[in-house]
Design a protein around this motif. Sequence first.
Motif, mmCIF file in Angstrom:
data_model
loop_
_atom_site.group_PDB
_atom_site.id
_atom_site.type_symbol
_atom_site.label_atom_id
_atom_site.label_comp_id
_atom_site.label_asym_id
_atom_site.label_seq_id
_atom_site.Cartn_x
_atom_site.Cartn_y
_atom_site.Cartn_z
ATOM 1 N N MET A 175 0.837 -1.179 0.000
ATOM 2 C CA MET A 175 0.000 0.000 0.000
ATOM 3 C C MET A 175 0.884 1.245 0.000
ATOM 4 S SD MET A 175 -2.908 0.927 2.731
ATOM 5 C CE MET A 175 -3.759 2.451 2.674
ATOM 6 N N ALA A 176 0.591 2.168 -0.877
ATOM 7 C CA ALA A 176 1.361 3.401 -0.986
ATOM 8 C C ALA A 176 1.025 4.348 0.172
ATOM 9 C CB ALA A 176 1.059 4.076 -2.313
ATOM 10 N N THR A 177 1.989 5.165 0.540
ATOM 11 C CA THR A 177 1.742 6.181 1.562
ATOM 12 C C THR A 177 1.495 7.518 0.881
ATOM 13 O OG1 THR A 177 4.091 6.647 1.765
ATOM 14 C CG2 THR A 177 3.171 5.016 3.281
ATOM 15 N N SER A 178 0.766 8.379 1.526
ATOM 16 C CA SER A 178 0.416 9.674 0.955
ATOM 17 C C SER A 178 1.632 10.597 0.907
ATOM 18 C CB SER A 178 -0.684 10.328 1.785
ATOM 19 O OG SER A 178 -0.980 11.607 1.264
ATOM 20 N N LEU A 179 1.744 11.346 -0.185
ATOM 21 C CA LEU A 179 2.795 12.355 -0.321
ATOM 22 C C LEU A 179 2.346 13.703 0.234
ATOM 23 C CD1 LEU A 179 3.874 11.517 -3.975
ATOM 24 C CD2 LEU A 179 5.059 10.893 -1.867
ATOM 25 N N ILE A 180 1.059 13.812 0.573
ATOM 26 C CA ILE A 180 0.514 15.052 1.116
ATOM 27 C C ILE A 180 1.011 15.224 2.545
ATOM 28 C CG2 ILE A 180 -1.595 16.321 1.673
ATOM 29 C CD1 ILE A 180 -1.274 15.779 -1.320
ATOM 30 N N CYS A 181 1.570 16.392 2.826
ATOM 31 C CA CYS A 181 2.024 16.699 4.187
ATOM 32 C C CYS A 181 1.579 18.116 4.539
ATOM 33 C CB CYS A 181 3.547 16.553 4.286
ATOM 34 S SG CYS A 181 4.465 17.751 3.309
ATOM 35 N N ARG A 182 1.871 18.543 5.728
ATOM 36 C CA ARG A 182 1.429 19.878 6.173
ATOM 37 C C ARG A 182 1.999 20.993 5.325
ATOM 38 N NH1 ARG A 182 1.790 20.099 12.609
ATOM 39 N NH2 ARG A 182 3.360 21.586 11.942
ATOM 40 N N GLU A 183 3.163 20.764 4.719
ATOM 41 C CA GLU A 183 3.800 21.796 3.909
ATOM 42 C C GLU A 183 3.322 21.788 2.455
ATOM 43 O OE1 GLU A 183 5.757 19.611 5.797
ATOM 44 O OE2 GLU A 183 5.838 21.009 7.480
ATOM 45 N N THR A 184 2.519 20.803 2.073
ATOM 46 C CA THR A 184 1.992 20.743 0.709
ATOM 47 C C THR A 184 0.992 21.874 0.513
ATOM 48 O OG1 THR A 184 2.230 18.339 0.667
ATOM 49 C CG2 THR A 184 0.783 19.316 -0.982
ATOM 50 N N GLN A 185 1.205 22.672 -0.523
ATOM 51 C CA GLN A 185 0.305 23.777 -0.842
ATOM 52 C C GLN A 185 -0.712 23.293 -1.868
ATOM 53 O OE1 GLN A 185 0.595 27.016 0.570
ATOM 54 N NE2 GLN A 185 1.973 25.843 1.888
ATOM 55 N N SER A 186 -1.964 23.698 -1.711
ATOM 56 C CA SER A 186 -2.991 23.307 -2.672
ATOM 57 C C SER A 186 -3.784 24.534 -3.117
ATOM 58 C CB SER A 186 -3.929 22.258 -2.074
ATOM 59 O OG SER A 186 -4.622 22.780 -0.965
ATOM 60 N N ARG A 187 -4.224 24.473 -4.367
ATOM 61 C CA ARG A 187 -5.114 25.487 -4.932
ATOM 62 C C ARG A 187 -6.203 24.751 -5.694
ATOM 63 N NH1 ARG A 187 -2.874 28.671 -8.940
ATOM 64 N NH2 ARG A 187 -1.307 27.102 -9.344
ATOM 65 N N VAL A 188 -7.381 25.361 -5.778
ATOM 66 C CA VAL A 188 -8.497 24.756 -6.510
ATOM 67 C C VAL A 188 -9.118 25.801 -7.434
ATOM 68 C CG1 VAL A 188 -9.001 23.027 -4.738
ATOM 69 C CG2 VAL A 188 -10.137 25.238 -4.628
ATOM 70 N N PHE B 282 -8.097 16.525 2.092
ATOM 71 C CA PHE B 282 -7.037 15.742 2.727
ATOM 72 C C PHE B 282 -7.222 15.577 4.232
ATOM 73 C CE2 PHE B 282 -5.195 18.271 -0.794
ATOM 74 C CZ PHE B 282 -5.105 17.245 -1.709
ATOM 75 N N ASP B 283 -8.467 15.683 4.703
ATOM 76 C CA ASP B 283 -8.690 15.594 6.151
ATOM 77 C C ASP B 283 -8.954 14.169 6.633
ATOM 78 O OD1 ASP B 283 -11.269 15.171 5.252
ATOM 79 O OD2 ASP B 283 -12.179 16.738 6.482
ATOM 80 N N SER B 284 -8.878 13.172 5.751
ATOM 81 C CA SER B 284 -9.066 11.750 6.090
ATOM 82 C C SER B 284 -10.452 11.441 6.652
ATOM 83 C CB SER B 284 -7.993 11.279 7.078
ATOM 84 O OG SER B 284 -6.719 11.435 6.513
ATOM 85 N N ASN B 285 -11.413 12.287 6.353
ATOM 86 C CA ASN B 285 -12.782 12.069 6.815
ATOM 87 C C ASN B 285 -13.655 11.802 5.592
ATOM 88 O OD1 ASN B 285 -15.412 12.212 7.764
ATOM 89 N ND2 ASN B 285 -15.067 14.042 9.003
ATOM 90 N N GLU B 286 -14.218 10.611 5.480
ATOM 91 C CA GLU B 286 -15.043 10.271 4.324
ATOM 92 C C GLU B 286 -16.374 11.016 4.297
ATOM 93 O OE1 GLU B 286 -15.311 6.433 2.793
ATOM 94 O OE2 GLU B 286 -13.208 5.981 3.124
ATOM 95 N N GLU B 287 -16.697 11.723 5.358
ATOM 96 C CA GLU B 287 -17.933 12.503 5.416
ATOM 97 C C GLU B 287 -17.758 13.902 4.832
ATOM 98 O OE1 GLU B 287 -20.865 11.145 6.479
ATOM 99 O OE2 GLU B 287 -19.708 9.295 6.635
ATOM 100 N N THR B 288 -16.528 14.304 4.556
ATOM 101 C CA THR B 288 -16.274 15.644 4.029
ATOM 102 C C THR B 288 -15.553 15.545 2.686
ATOM 103 O OG1 THR B 288 -14.126 15.849 5.125
ATOM 104 C CG2 THR B 288 -16.057 16.626 6.348
ATOM 105 N N CYS B 289 -15.643 16.618 1.910
ATOM 106 C CA CYS B 289 -14.928 16.681 0.634
ATOM 107 C C CYS B 289 -14.915 18.125 0.146
ATOM 108 C CB CYS B 289 -15.577 15.774 -0.409
ATOM 109 S SG CYS B 289 -17.254 16.252 -0.863
ATOM 110 N N TRP B 290 -14.019 18.401 -0.792
ATOM 111 C CA TRP B 290 -14.032 19.687 -1.489
ATOM 112 C C TRP B 290 -15.165 19.647 -2.497
ATOM 113 C CZ3 TRP B 290 -11.994 19.863 -6.811
ATOM 114 C CH2 TRP B 290 -12.116 21.123 -7.388
ATOM 115 N N ASN B 291 -15.919 20.720 -2.609
ATOM 116 C CA ASN B 291 -16.968 20.847 -3.614
ATOM 117 C C ASN B 291 -16.660 22.042 -4.496
ATOM 118 O OD1 ASN B 291 -19.748 19.180 -3.006
ATOM 119 N ND2 ASN B 291 -18.507 19.473 -1.184
ATOM 120 N N SER B 292 -16.572 21.794 -5.794
ATOM 121 C CA SER B 292 -16.348 22.883 -6.741
ATOM 122 C C SER B 292 -17.688 23.432 -7.201
ATOM 123 C CB SER B 292 -15.565 22.375 -7.953
ATOM 124 O OG SER B 292 -16.346 21.450 -8.687
ATOM 125 N N ASP B 293 -17.640 24.622 -7.791
ATOM 126 C CA ASP B 293 -18.818 25.120 -8.486
ATOM 127 C C ASP B 293 -19.027 24.261 -9.721
ATOM 128 O OD1 ASP B 293 -19.983 27.226 -7.051
ATOM 129 O OD2 ASP B 293 -18.489 28.653 -7.755
#
Length: 95
Positions: free
Chosen positions: A1-14, A31-42
């Motif tokens: 199983m691969a490990t995530s490359l996302i860390c606290r210093e990873t910058q994101s834009r949407v 990236f909050d590891s909660n399956e109840e939440t997600c980013w929603n785009s327009d």
Amino acid sequence: MATSLICRETQSRVSSTLNRDAKQFGKKYMFDSNEETCWNSDQGENQWVALEFPKNVKMSELKVQFQGGFSGRTCRLEGCVSGAFPYRKFLQSAG
């Protein structure tokens, strides 16, 4: 199983956030590891996510999970070395 490359210093834009409501639908929920939440785009064409890692990374796997049965018709993975533009297309998938 691969490990995530996302860390606290990873910058994101949407590309957008649903109704500009970052408190409820913002990128932090990708990236909050909660399956109840997600980013929603327009709605609309060409929604995107950009990630900037604090150091060079080698990716062996990319997992994208769409919420509630929604999915992109076309997904494209692009990347570049920090500061080097334009992005280079690595992969395109039509669904």
